[in-house]
Design a protein around this motif. Structure first.
Motif, PDB file in Angstrom:
ATOM      1  N   ILE A 203       0.842  -1.208   0.000  1.00 23.25           N
ATOM      2  CA  ILE A 203       0.000   0.000   0.000  1.00 23.25           C
ATOM      3  C   ILE A 203       0.869   1.247   0.000  1.00 23.25           C
ATOM      4  CG2 ILE A 203      -1.609   1.349   1.419  1.00 23.25           C
ATOM      5  CD1 ILE A 203      -2.841  -1.352   2.301  1.00 23.25           C
ATOM      6  N   GLU A 204       1.892   1.265   0.879  1.00 19.22           N
ATOM      7  CA  GLU A 204       2.756   2.457   0.974  1.00 19.22           C
ATOM      8  C   GLU A 204       3.573   2.652  -0.295  1.00 19.22           C
ATOM      9  OE1 GLU A 204       4.739   2.170   4.837  1.00 19.22           O
ATOM     10  OE2 GLU A 204       3.015   3.202   5.744  1.00 19.22           O
ATOM     11  N   GLY A 205       3.803   1.561  -1.028  1.00 23.07           N
ATOM     12  CA  GLY A 205       4.475   1.666  -2.321  1.00 23.07           C
ATOM     13  C   GLY A 205       3.647   2.453  -3.334  1.00 23.07           C
ATOM     14  N   VAL A 206       2.339   2.547  -3.125  1.00 21.16           N
ATOM     15  CA  VAL A 206       1.463   3.257  -4.069  1.00 21.16           C
ATOM     16  C   VAL A 206       1.071   4.647  -3.565  1.00 21.16           C
ATOM     17  CG1 VAL A 206      -0.767   3.180  -5.287  1.00 21.16           C
ATOM     18  CG2 VAL A 206       0.537   1.072  -4.947  1.00 21.16           C
ATOM     19  N   ILE A 207       0.692   4.764  -2.251  1.00 20.53           N
ATOM     20  CA  ILE A 207       0.170   6.056  -1.781  1.00 20.53           C
ATOM     21  C   ILE A 207       1.018   6.702  -0.683  1.00 20.53           C
ATOM     22  CG2 ILE A 207      -2.239   5.670  -2.478  1.00 20.53           C
ATOM     23  CD1 ILE A 207      -2.820   4.968   0.513  1.00 20.53           C
ATOM     24  N   GLY A 208       2.172   6.124  -0.383  1.00 21.49           N
ATOM     25  CA  GLY A 208       3.023   6.693   0.672  1.00 21.49           C
ATOM     26  C   GLY A 208       2.564   6.275   2.053  1.00 21.49           C
ATOM     27  N   LYS A 209       3.112   6.933   3.056  1.00 19.84           N
ATOM     28  CA  LYS A 209       2.923   6.540   4.465  1.00 19.84           C
ATOM     29  C   LYS A 209       1.438   6.497   4.852  1.00 19.84           C
ATOM     30  CE  LYS A 209       5.286   5.564   8.187  1.00 19.84           C
ATOM     31  NZ  LYS A 209       5.634   4.142   8.112  1.00 19.84           N
TER      32      LYS A 209
END
Ligand code: AMP
Ligand code: MG
Length: 339
Positions: A203-209
């Motif tokens: 998830i963080e790979g797509v929308i960040g933290k």
């Protein structure tokens, strides 16, 4: 009520759709676990899900769709934030549920009167075919008796719900084995409410933290606010006591071997060293295998004669390990023994 078993072919799918259109309940296979489906736009049908499962009335359901366009077509969401859109573009169809502002058509039984609604597009072809044939979105929680381990086969559904639902569509074993990842977009920062088949790292790979609800890894005090009602209920538990052992693999083996009348979950590597009844759920680093095997293993140990209590190693929390950890600490009622 006689619960019929349907086959995953056109005739079974059409029959399931017909039952759903008429307000009935059908358990359907998804890639996560079996879901107990009803027409999400039909308040009475949805209330029957709660009755059949004995689900607490304040635990909202996920709405399952066959196409992204269904959100607008059925007026399911009032808003769909950009980050939510980016995520679903990456992970739908798949084991990801997004919580967004509810649309006008959501009956209160689905979201328990909240201002939000949870939506997912499953990857399982049969699930999407049933939704499309029914012609409506489907509300579908896991198809188990509330509190029990979730069902990953049609047989598990029958064990829990035979006589309480119209049908189960037998699509074989679920590929992922734990429920979807739930992420809420109702606040400023996206908030992980439940770990599942899509990891925090993905998830963080797509929308960040993103923020992670503390309730995922620990028991909250009774009066603490919960972002997701499901976080406070008893979940995934066999009837026998489960204890998680926080120890090295060697200590775990020694510990279970020194106990009588117990059974355990173990990693493949330790299987031959353990003398009590045991079920291997995968290699220590193979979180996907562990997730797939977990609920069926808990059900098996629950049925095993002579096993009075269940031990399991405390899982790691990276990647899909977090989902396994989250289900196991709840199955254990947060009962962790540090050696
Ligand atoms: P289940 O259907 O058994 O897989 O559980 C669905 C999960 O999604 C539960 O943990 C619910 O609390 C959560 N959920 C569903 N709708 C919402 C919502 N509107 N807001 C927050 N959490 C939700
Ligand atoms: Mg459930």
């Amino acid at each position: 009520m006689n619960t019929i078993v349907l086959t995953p072919y056109e005739c079974g799918i059409n029959r399931a759709a017909e039952i759903l259109k008429n307000g009935g309940l059908v358990a359907i296979p998804t890639e996560t676990v079996y879901g107990l489906a009803a027409n999400a736009l039909d308040q009475t049908a949805v209330l029957n899900i709660f009755k059949a499962k004995n689900r607490p009335a304040d635990n909202p359901l996920i709405v399952h769709i066959a196409n992204f366009e269904d959100i607008e077509k059925f007026n399911l969401a009032a808003e769909f934030p950009t980050k939510a859109k980016l995520l679903v573009q990456s992970f739908w169809p798949g084991p990801l549920t997004v919580v967004v502002k509810r649309g006008e058509s959501i009956p209160p039984a689905v979201n328990c009167g909240l201002s939000t609604v949870a939506i997912r597009m499953p990857a399982h072809t049969i699930a999407r075919k049933v939704i499309a044939a029914a012609g409506v979105p489907l509300a579908a929680p896991s198809a188990n008796s509330s509190g029990k381990p979730s069902p990953t086969t049609a047989q598990h559904v029958i064990e829990d719900l035979h006589g309480s639902i119209d049908a189960v569509l037998d699509g074989g074993e679920c590929a992922i084995g734990v429920e979807s990842t739930v992420i809420s977009f109702s606040g400023k920062t996206p908030l992980l409410l439940r770990p599942g088949g899509i990891t925090v790292e993905q998830i963080e790979g797509v929308i960040g933290k993103i923020a992670v609800s503390p309730a995922i890894t620990a028991e909250l005090p009774q009066d603490a606010p919960v972002e997701s009602p499901g976080l406070k209920h008893k979940h995934y538990s066999p009837s026998k006591q489960v204890t998680l052992i926080d120890a090295t693999p060697q200590e775990f083996v020694k510990f279970v071997n020194s106990h009588s009348n117990c059974g355990c979950l173990c990693y493949n590597e330790d299987f031959d060293l353990i003398k009590t009844p045991k079920i291997a759920i995968g290699a220590k680093c193979d979180y996907a295998a562990q997730a797939k095997a977990l609920f069926a293993a808990l059900r098996l140990l629950d049925e095993m004669q002579g096993v009075e209590q269940i031990f399991a190693p405390l899982p790691l929390t990276d990647g899909m390990g977090l989902a396994v950890y989250n289900r196991l600490i709840r199955a254990a009622g947060f009962n962790i023994l540090k050696l």
